[in-house]
Design a protein around this motif. Sequence first.
Motif, PDB file in Angstrom:
ATOM      1  N   ASN A 195       0.832  -1.208   0.000  1.00 36.84           N
ATOM      2  CA  ASN A 195       0.000   0.000   0.000  1.00 36.84           C
ATOM      3  C   ASN A 195       0.866   1.256   0.000  1.00 36.84           C
ATOM      4  OD1 ASN A 195      -2.399  -1.429  -0.022  1.00 36.84           O
ATOM      5  ND2 ASN A 195      -2.608  -1.445   2.206  1.00 36.84           N
ATOM      6  N   ALA A 196       1.960   1.231   0.750  1.00 36.75           N
ATOM      7  CA  ALA A 196       2.868   2.381   0.779  1.00 36.75           C
ATOM      8  C   ALA A 196       3.531   2.585  -0.582  1.00 36.75           C
ATOM      9  CB  ALA A 196       3.930   2.182   1.862  1.00 36.75           C
ATOM     10  N   THR A 224       2.282   1.730  -3.444  1.00 39.09           N
ATOM     11  CA  THR A 224       1.250   2.232  -4.340  1.00 39.09           C
ATOM     12  C   THR A 224       1.027   3.721  -4.116  1.00 39.09           C
ATOM     13  OG1 THR A 224       0.151   0.078  -4.369  1.00 39.09           O
ATOM     14  CG2 THR A 224      -1.157   1.973  -5.059  1.00 39.09           C
ATOM     15  N   ALA A 225       0.923   4.121  -2.852  1.00 44.92           N
ATOM     16  CA  ALA A 225       0.698   5.534  -2.529  1.00 44.92           C
ATOM     17  C   ALA A 225       1.863   6.397  -2.985  1.00 44.92           C
ATOM     18  CB  ALA A 225       0.468   5.701  -1.031  1.00 44.92           C
TER      19      ALA A 225
END
Length: 370
Positions: free
Chosen positions: A14-15, A17-18
């Motif tokens: 998720n990190a 991707t962000a």
Amino acid sequence: MTDQAQQLRAQLLNALTAGGSLRTDEWKAAAGTVARHDFLRGGFFRQAGGSAWEPVLQDDPGWLEACYQDESLVTQIAGTILPQDVRGQILREPTSSSTLPSLVLRMLEDLQVEPGMHVLEIGTGTGYSTAVLAARLGENLVTSVEYDADVAGRAETALREQGIHPALVTGDGLLGHADGGPYDRIIATCGIKTVPAAWIEQTRPGGLILVTIGGWLHASELARLTVREDGTTSGPLLGGQVSFMLARPQSPPALGLLPDLEAGTERQTDIGADVLNDWTLRFIAQFAAPNAQRLTLSRNGHTEDVLIDVVSGSWAAIYEDSGRWIARQDGPDLLWDAVEEQFGRWHAAGKPAPEKATVTVTSQGQTLAW
């Protein structure tokens, strides 16, 4: 996999991707099926200040959390030394590592694969990137070559324990693996000095080679090359100052006995040795002097930056004297003349960023143009 490991993996992806390192759902899904810590159960080394390294083993506090940080983790020192071999610290050079996940996934996305494509990976390493490739394409479409037999054995064990069975080859990755070709894509997880002819020969026309091109001046860039029908390949640099350990057969040779640096011919130069402190300019210089290594010496009241080509015996010493830059050169090739000429072309093109450059590889050699 434990709940903690699953949570850490999800947080990492998720990190990424962000932060823009992971851009596609397909590769996020593939990475989401692979547990990085399963490829690091033998531990890793962390920097302990200066050039010292200390082991972190599976039972040590923080081991699992570190496996899911976006960091490269050194897994071998000096060609043979593993984390479990060391008590305390060691002062030797790393020779194998697990690349930071953001770079692994960025490169896999930059490879532009489509379902059904056959991929050759140069440099199996821990096996993590091999597993992600297999998760996306299917293990029957992935072939991976590892130079170091011990590294290859550990990767195979980790992959097999997870039920992943790509074609694994132990050998010189610079030779590719002709028996499994031709390939739609080749990706190298080691740096290379020159793109091997074997890779071009083993890639289908229209196929891509994704490789980090570097050299003995220690600057490198990621290139995506398209193979043509005539056996040549060319393509853009992708930017980002990507760095990998050089493939071991292309590591720089020992300098040995230094040449007589009092010999040679001196002249004033408009380009000073300070350009060699800049990553991009060193990268450009490597195409002009591909076999040169750099060292810095204090001589005759000056600090001299010396380029030495042990292949040809040529050398150049550049130093500043009373506000002027002086180049002294000797040997069959005038190294600093070649560097100046390369920089002249770069200046004439408007000093473009690396991603504006194109690398071309033919039977006559490897060139950089803007």
